[in-house]
Design an enzyme around this catalytic site. Structure first.
Site, PDB file in Angstrom:
ATOM      1  N   ASP A  15      -8.134   2.813   2.945  1.00 59.52           N
ATOM      2  CA  ASP A  15      -7.817   1.406   2.711  1.00 59.52           C
ATOM      3  C   ASP A  15      -8.681   0.622   3.699  1.00 59.52           C
ATOM      4  OD1 ASP A  15      -6.764  -1.139   2.732  1.00 59.52           O
ATOM      5  OD2 ASP A  15      -4.793  -0.557   3.501  1.00 59.52           O
ATOM      6  N   LYS A  76     -14.979  -8.002   5.645  1.00 58.18           N
ATOM      7  CA  LYS A  76     -14.554  -7.962   4.242  1.00 58.18           C
ATOM      8  C   LYS A  76     -14.573  -9.356   3.601  1.00 58.18           C
ATOM      9  CE  LYS A  76     -10.735  -5.978   1.588  1.00 58.18           C
ATOM     10  NZ  LYS A  76      -9.475  -5.240   1.733  1.00 58.18           N
ATOM     11  N   GLU A 181      -6.451  -2.290  -4.774  1.00 64.66           N
ATOM     12  CA  GLU A 181      -5.388  -2.113  -3.766  1.00 64.66           C
ATOM     13  C   GLU A 181      -3.974  -2.146  -4.358  1.00 64.66           C
ATOM     14  OE1 GLU A 181      -6.549  -5.020  -0.830  1.00 64.66           O
ATOM     15  OE2 GLU A 181      -8.288  -3.822  -0.297  1.00 64.66           O
ATOM     16  N   ASP A 208       0.627  -8.246  -3.049  1.00 67.36           N
ATOM     17  CA  ASP A 208      -0.085  -7.706  -1.883  1.00 67.36           C
ATOM     18  C   ASP A 208      -0.714  -8.866  -1.112  1.00 67.36           C
ATOM     19  OD1 ASP A 208      -1.706  -6.399  -0.100  1.00 67.36           O
ATOM     20  OD2 ASP A 208      -2.884  -5.305  -1.579  1.00 67.36           O
TER      21      ASP A 208
END
Ligand code: AMP
Length: 631
Positions: A15, A76, A181, A208
């Site tokens: 992850d 990211k 994800e 999420d």
């Protein structure tokens, strides 16, 4: 018999988070989250550069307040994006490290490393984090690891997915798949709660909310089949935004109290941010807390109380935005909210009480479920998928089927500038779809195609993926020639486009190569080489640190010897002087050299040992003989 470990070639799940990353593996019939060298189950996605070396993970995060301009995080939020992207421009304002415009509108991170200015792309920084995660897994599994499934936000576009795969490649990984994800979290939830394998179909909504991204997925789980119905998301909404609001609030408080603006001071801002993030976490369980930083700016201490209500007020628009995504996702999935059986929360920011309250209100009071360990559930799901792809035999996971969707519509620009959708968003992937286009002018012998991704009507408002020209079309009146444009999406959500002129049977296949957000192969190869160089440098640094440590330990042992009253009394004056001289010399030498090589430390130890070891041996012998005579 062969060593089992050598034959076992594990595939891991990573992850790769905005703030933290996590790695897991399925082995011995269960998924294990792998702890890092600090004993932590998650590792900060942070890389720091100093005049001596570079750090990744906890070591990088721990020194961030001292070295804010050369400590890089949030890669990211940059990956696969252009420098001119307004979101990049707004992020740059809040980052203490420098981001400048590179070639082809690529954002480049500029740091001082070993007293030189060095540029890194977001892909390179992410690759360093991935490499760290690989090493964590290799240390634990005591074997080389190559194969991995890496997760990405469901709402990541084509360029962001490809860039993540490039990062994996540079890190020496074979990225078998980039997995969404929320889908990974759903797998973890399904396995955890034994939803899997049950005959009843369950509709699950995964919410999420992480450090930098918000994702919502609606899935159905039936037997061992996970079918994503729709995804919605925002790749620029998460905990870091909430931290920013809190930091800005504190800057204003400081201004009001002390008439000083601290916003231009990178060190002060970094220290304040760390404290705000801590306070934010506290506010998930307490109703108020203090934000306090000693000597924050020009020696002035900062202390301010913040309540949960104030924190919610500062971020309410963000919280509401995240719940809006739920609404959008349900509409796309054509599902009524009352038909959702489970609402599963994952991502650190979904712990925020106000977010939970808004969600609960939206679902008319339905109980929200948290995946068993929300910081690890995404890596858990990725590890399961990795094991499946690596062909691991495991009864629980072996027949799991994943059906995912594409997050954004894909299409081409027509001559009036509008977006003509070839694959609508939330279409199940992998997929292949075609659409016919005709010529718009008489005797037109070529057509220029621009491929876009996005939901806006005007093509130019969407994200340009690439361009190509189909030439060699036979001359004919307008509208008489038909060109079939085919879009192919693979399992990773990566697109290939081709066009074929069909009326005369002449066909031509074209694949998009002009993807500006992507790195050219030569650059990837250069980065792979750089990564190897970093590895060599790391080894060198470790060797040096070990040699320095050995010399320091030896000096410490000598000091203990001369401090010991019993030994001192028995030491001949000449030997005592020799040891004291050696201690002084080593101490002065260690203080004097800023940075010696491993060999220099080793040589110094050798010389010192040559003088002192015979004395130590004598002391030991003397001790032994006196203790045996006492007996
Ligand atoms: P993730 O990307 O899922 O690891 O989430 C990281 C984000 O969650 C960071 O912005 C954290 O500050 C935030 N976070 C973690 N724990 C909490 C908490 N208890 N309350 C609020 N935010 C949290």
């Amino acid at each position: 018999m062969a060593d089992d470990r050598r034959m076992f070639c594990p595939a891991i799940g990573i992850d790769l988070g905005t703030t933290y990353s996590c790695v897991a593996v399925l082995q011995h019939d269960r998924v294990e989250t792998i702890v890092n060298d600090q004993g932590n189950r998650t590792t900060p996605s942070c890389v720091a550069f100093t005049d001596m070396q570079h750090f990744i993970g906890d070591a990088a995060k721990n020194q961030i307040a001292m070295n804010p301009t050369n400590s890089v995080f949030d890669s990211k939020r940059l990956i696969g994006r252009r420098f001119s992207d307004p979101l990049v421009q707004s992020d740059i304002k809040s980052w203490p490290f420098k981001v400048i415009e590179g070639s082809d509108d690529k954002p480049m991170i500029s740091v001082t490393y070993k007293n030189e200015i060095k540029m890194f792309s977001a892909v390179e920084i992410s690759s360093m984090v991935l490499q760290k995660m690989r090493v964590i897994a290799e240390t634990y599994l005591e074997t080389t690891v190559k194969n991995a499934v890496v997760t990405v936000p469901a709402y990541f576009n084509e360029a962001q997915r490809k860039a993540t795969m490039d990062a994996g490649r540079i890190a020496g990984l074979n990225v078998m798949r980039v997995l969404n994800e929320p889908t990974a979290a759903a797998i973890a939830y399904g396995l955890d709660r034994a939803v899997l394998g049950s005959i009843c179909k369950r509709n699950v909504l995964v919410f999420d909310l992480g450090g930098g991204t918000a994702d919502v997925s609606v899935l159905t789980i039936e037997g061992k089949k996970f079918e994503v119905k729709a995804v919605a998301g925002d790749t620029h909404l998460g905990g870091e935004d909430f931290d920013n609001r809190m930091v800005n609030h504190c800057v204003e408080v400081f201004k009001r109290k002390h008439k000083k603006d601290i916003s231009g001071n990178a060190k002060a801002m970094r220290r304040l941010r760390t404290e705000c993030e801590r306070a934010k976490r506290v506010l998930s369980s307490a109703l108020d807390t203090n934000i306090s930083v000693d000597a924050l700016y020009e020696g002035i201490d900062f202390i301010s109380n913040i309540t949960r209500s104030k924190f919610s007020e500062l971020n309410m628009d963000f919280f509401k935005k995240s719940v809006k995504l739920v609404e959008k996702c349900l509409v796309d999935a054509k599902m009524e909210k009352r038909n959702v059986h489970d609402v599963v929360l994952t991502g650190g920011s979904s712990r925020i009480p106000k977010v939970q309250q808004l969600l609960q209100e939206f679902f008319d009071g339905v109980e929200l479920k948290r995946s068993l360990n929300s910081d690890e559930s995404v890596a858990y799901g990725a590890a399961v998928q990795a094991a499946i792809m690596a062909g691991t035999r495991n009864e629980r996971v072996q027949d799991i089927v994943l059906v995912d969707v594409i997050p954004l519509s894909l299409g081409v620009e027509t001559n009036d500038g509008t977006m003509s959708v070839v694959i609508p968003r939330n279409t199940t992937s992998p997929t292949h779809m075609e659409r016919n286009y005709t010529t718009v002018e008489d005797n037109q012998t070529s057509i220029f195609f621009c491929v876009y991704e996005g939901e806006r009507t005007r093509a130019a408002d969407n994200y340009l993926l690439g361009k190509f020209t189909l030439s060699g079309i036979p001359a004919a009146p307008r509208g008489k020639i038909t060109v079939v444009v085919s879009f192919n999406i693979d399992i990773n959500g990566i697109l290939k486009v081709s066009a074929r002129e069909s009326t005369t049977g002449v066909s031509q296949k074209i694949t998009i190569t002009n993807d500006k957000a992507r790195l050219p192969i030569e650059e990837i190869n250069r980065m792979i080489k750089d990564a190897e160089n970093f590895k060599v440098e790391d080894e060198k640094y470790k060797d040096k640190a070990k040699a320095k440590g050995a010399l320091e330990d030896y000096a410490y042992d000598l000091k203990s010897i001369v401090k010991d009253k019993e030994i001192r009394a028995k030491l001949e004056p000449e030997s005592k002087k020799k040891i004291e001289d050696a201690i002084r010399q080593v101490t002065q030498w260690l203080e004097g050299v800023q940075s010696a090589s491993a060999n220099e430390y080793k040589e110094k130890l050798k010389v010192t040992k040559k003088v002192c070891d015979p004395i130590i041996v004598k002391i030991k012998q003397h001790k032994q003989s006196s203790s045996s005579s006492r007996r």
